[in-house]
Design an enzyme around this catalytic site. Structure first.
Site, mmCIF file in Angstrom:
data_model
loop_
_atom_site.group_PDB
_atom_site.id
_atom_site.type_symbol
_atom_site.label_atom_id
_atom_site.label_comp_id
_atom_site.label_asym_id
_atom_site.label_seq_id
_atom_site.Cartn_x
_atom_site.Cartn_y
_atom_site.Cartn_z
ATOM 1 C CB CYS A 172 -1.980 0.180 1.799
ATOM 2 S SG CYS A 172 -3.047 -0.925 2.745
ATOM 3 C CD GLU A 237 5.124 0.223 1.064
ATOM 4 O OE1 GLU A 237 4.579 0.472 -0.029
ATOM 5 O OE2 GLU A 237 4.486 -0.137 2.075
#
Length: 316
Positions: A172, A237
């Protein structure tokens, strides 16, 4: 010892060795020698050497280290990492210096429709005070499966500033604010960023992860505070979901990753069910993806095109 060149947190010296991992210093010396031979008739030249692993340099342009090679520099060249001259503010006091350096990377700022509106440092993007004002950045989450259909999990290093020690999907991170990773056609910039970070974190070479084999499925939009809660950092995000199925060789970067393991669906479900009682922490985005989407996608590994939903940003 004579300093030959200085750039972005590193100095190039002659007659200095045993500094970087062998594969990195070896790459540099090969490139420098090649450049020296190719330009033997010139006074000097500039060579850009890509260092995407163990390169703790501070800016977007830091993935390229500029090395000046003059015709009089006949001895082998090596890199010596300089100590940071930046004063560590109280917000970062006591944190890992390598991770602090990475906070200087430039992330891509977005509006809620995933349109670029600017850029900001990784530090600024993850400050809660900015998140509460609406600062939003682009990210990706990679799910890598082996040919047996098992998912590779990682446990984040204890050195990480956000979600240390948490279990999560394979990788990630964030595409950065430079041309190659800003390219939005078929999400190629995000795929390049994924390839870069899989090497940085897990040592998986790009040759094992062809860009066209990353399956971009959809995007999720989420917000979360850091755990343990520190009142300083968090996430906000738009996260691109990338699936890939390959057998790969790992060489884990311990500053990024504490542990790894492959799991089947049944093993992951049991692991998540027992996580709280056994004291295992799970990242918030991984929890959300598991709860909403993962197992259906996993059941369709051989027909992932049928699972693509690129026009939607799932607000979670």
């Amino acid at each position: 010892m004579k300093q030959l060149f200085r750039s972005v947190g590193f100095s190039v010296y002659s007659n200095y060795s045993k500094v970087l991992p062998p594969r990195v210093s070896g790459l540099l010396c090969y490139c420098v020698n090649h450049c020296r031979h190719s330009h033997s008739g010139t006074k000097s030249t500039t060579l850009e050497v890509k260092l995407n692993r163990q390169c703790n340099s501070p800016t977007t342009t830091s993935t390229a280290l500029r090395v000046r090679v003059g015709q009089n520099h006949n001895r082998p060249l090596f890199l010596r990492k300089m100590s940071s001259s930046t004063t560590v503010d109280s917000l970062l006091s006591g944190l890992d210096q390598t991770q602090i350096d990475l906070l200087k990377e430039e992330c891509i700022l977005l509006d809620e429709d995933d349109k670029k509106i600017g850029s900001a440092s990784k530090k600024d993007c993850h400050l809660l005070e900015n998140i509460e004002k609406g600062m939003l950045h682009r990210a990706f989450s990679v799910f890598l499966f082996n040919t047996d259909g098992k998912l590779l999990l990682q446990q984040r290093s204890d050195a990480k500033i956000t979600y240390p020690g948490h279990y999560t999907n394979t990788c990630c991170s964030h595409p950065l604010n430079f041309e190659a990773e800003l390219d939005e056609a078929e999400a190629i910039g995000v795929r390049r960023a994924a390839q870069r970070k899989l090497y940085h974190e897990l040592g998986i070479k790009a040759s094992q992860l062809p860009l066209d084999e990353f399956n971009y499925l959809t995007r999720i939009h989420y917000k979360a505070s850091n755990v343990p809660y520190d009142g300083k950092f968090g996430e906000h995000e738009i996260d691109y979901i990338l699936f890939i199925q390959r057998d790969v060789e790992l060489d884990v970067n311990e500053n990024e990753v504490k542990s790894v393991k492959y799991v089947s669906q049944e093993e992951l479900k049991e692991f998540l069910d027992k996580a709280s009682s056994e004291g295992n922490l799970i990242t918030p985005w991984f929890k959300l993806i598991c709860d909403k989407f993962l197992y259906n996608w996993w059941n369709n590994l051989k027909s992932l095109q049928s699972q693509q939903d690129r026009g939607t940003i799932h607000r979670l």
